[in-house]
Design an enzyme around this catalytic site. Structure first.
Site, PDB file in Angstrom:
ATOM      1  CG  LEU A   1      41.870  43.609  10.288  1.00  0.00           C
ATOM      2  CD1 LEU A   1      41.130  44.291   9.722  1.00  0.00           C
ATOM      3  CD2 LEU A   1      42.440  43.545  11.873  1.00  0.00           C
ATOM      4  CB  SER A   2      35.409  40.889  11.389  1.00  0.00           C
ATOM      5  OG  SER A   2      35.238  40.202  10.334  1.00  0.00           O
TER       6      SER A   2
ATOM      7  CG  ASN B   1      28.832  38.868   4.309  1.00  0.00           C
ATOM      8  OD1 ASN B   1      27.658  39.218   3.896  1.00  0.00           O
ATOM      9  ND2 ASN B   1      29.551  39.306   4.064  1.00  0.00           N
TER      10      ASN B   1
ATOM     11  CE  LYS C   1      32.837  34.634   2.828  1.00  0.00           C
ATOM     12  NZ  LYS C   1      32.765  36.221   2.217  1.00  0.00           N
TER      13      LYS C   1
ATOM     14  N   GLY D   1      36.118  33.001  -7.234  1.00  0.00           N
ATOM     15  CA  GLY D   1      35.547  32.383  -6.308  1.00  0.00           C
ATOM     16  C   GLY D   1      34.467  32.713  -5.759  1.00  0.00           C
TER      17      GLY D   1
ATOM     18  CG  ASP E   1      31.740  39.806   0.557  1.00  0.00           C
ATOM     19  OD1 ASP E   1      31.766  40.072   1.697  1.00  0.00           O
ATOM     20  OD2 ASP E   1      31.331  38.564   0.497  1.00  0.00           O
TER      21      ASP E   1
ATOM     22  N   GLY F   1      41.611  45.791  -0.710  1.00  0.00           N
ATOM     23  CA  GLY F   1      40.808  45.655  -0.231  1.00  0.00           C
ATOM     24  C   GLY F   1      40.420  45.788   0.790  1.00  0.00           C
TER      25      GLY F   1
END
Length: 315
Positions: free
Chosen positions: A43-44, A116, A95, A158, A131, A278
């Site tokens: 979606l960026s 990121n 990343k 993670g 993030d 999220g």
């Protein structure tokens, strides 16, 4: 010469390279984008282009998705410089690789060993990680939650979990407890929180004890995401922390935003918790990237509207 037309999610046609985007947009357009694999679902570009339109920059700024196979981050950053790409959002699996390739990085990116967001100026590559900043902004907006003095549990160890652990600690959380199936990774993640970081033993009693006193419980694993584990019906066999452990007065957050809500979050809501998916983290981390690239105040509301339209909540 016009830029390639985006599709409904703001992406350009499949297989577009940075060099091709530059050739078609011409020298006077600022190009940004997202690199990852797979990346077509991202979606960026939609968030970026919606923001550019809201800022009146739609003719001079454009964002695209660039599919970069695993292991090809060095080639991608070289292409970024050749094509004079202003900024890149970096997603899986690049990343950590990008963190070792940029010329300069923020303190947060160095601590996470993950980047990121890259900003390119005259061949100089600056990397950071938005993030954690995005997660905190999402908490404030979606749940009116401030971490100062609060007890938090983070499920997973993670990259996303590590960013959340560090952000919560930097925001003043009194305890950041990490639950993860691999103990060594749990200890590494908890160490990011310093003295406030702890590791929860993998027993039902220890997990229940940690959750019952928590103000915030965050699922930072991909369980429940479409295409991961049991996407539509992830249940007790997949959950490390049962959502029924949370109660009224607590906040349960899931970093997954497809589907909305995940089954973990739906059950947490049924148990009485305030819930947060999220999507907010995605929007706010993208907004922080735009602020770096454009030096303009990002139009968060316009970005939210675009994100909501592209990822509607299911009943």
């Amino acid at each position: 010469m016009a830029c390639p037309e985006p599709d409904g999610r703001g992406n350009a046609r499949a297989g577009l390279t940075m060099e091709a985007a530059r050739a078609e947009c011409g020298p006077n357009v600022h190009i940004v984008g997202v690199i990852g694999s797979p990346v077509a679902h991202s979606l960026s570009p939609l968030l970026h282009n919606s923001a550019f339109d809201a800022l009146g920059l739609g003719d001079s700024w454009r964002s695209f998705a660039f599919e970069i196979p695993p292991g090809q981050a060095p080639a991608a950053l070289a292409a970024m410089c050749r094509a004079d790409i202003t900024g890149l959002s970096v997603t899986m699996p690049h990343k950590e690789d990008v963190a070792g390739l940029v010329d300069e990085s923020s303190d947060i990116a160095r601590r996470l060993t993950a980047v990121n967001c890259v900003h390119q100026q005259q061949g100089h590559l600056y990397g950071t990680n938005t993030d954690g900043e995005g997660f905190l902004a999402s908490l404030a907006r979606g749940a009116a939650f401030e971490p100062m003095g609060k007890r938090c549990v983070v499920i997973g160890a993670g990259g996303a979990a590590r960013a959340v652990v560090l952000a919560l600690a930097r925001a003043g959380a009194s305890d950041v407890a990490v639950v993860n199936r691999t103990p060594q990774r749990a200890f590494e993640a908890a160490a990011l929180a310093g003295r406030e970081g702890t590791v929860v033993p993998l027993t039902e009693g220890a997990i229940a004890d940690a959750v019952v006193v928590a103000d915030l419980v965050v699922n930072a694993t991909p369980v429940g995401m479409h295409g991961v584990g049991a996407p539509a019906s992830a249940g007790p066999a997949e959950w490390l922390v049962a959502p029924g452990l949370v109660t009224a007065g607590q906040v349960a957050a899931d970093l997954v935003y497809v589907p909305r809500p995940t089954s973990w979050l739906a059950e947490a809501s049924a148990a009485g918790a305030t819930t947060l998916d999220g999507l907010g983290m995605l929007v706010h981390q993208a907004a922080a990237q735009l602020a770096l690239w454009t030096e303009a105040t990002p139009p968060v509301e316009a970005m939210w509207q675009a994100a909501e339209a592209a990822s509607p909540s299911r009943p």
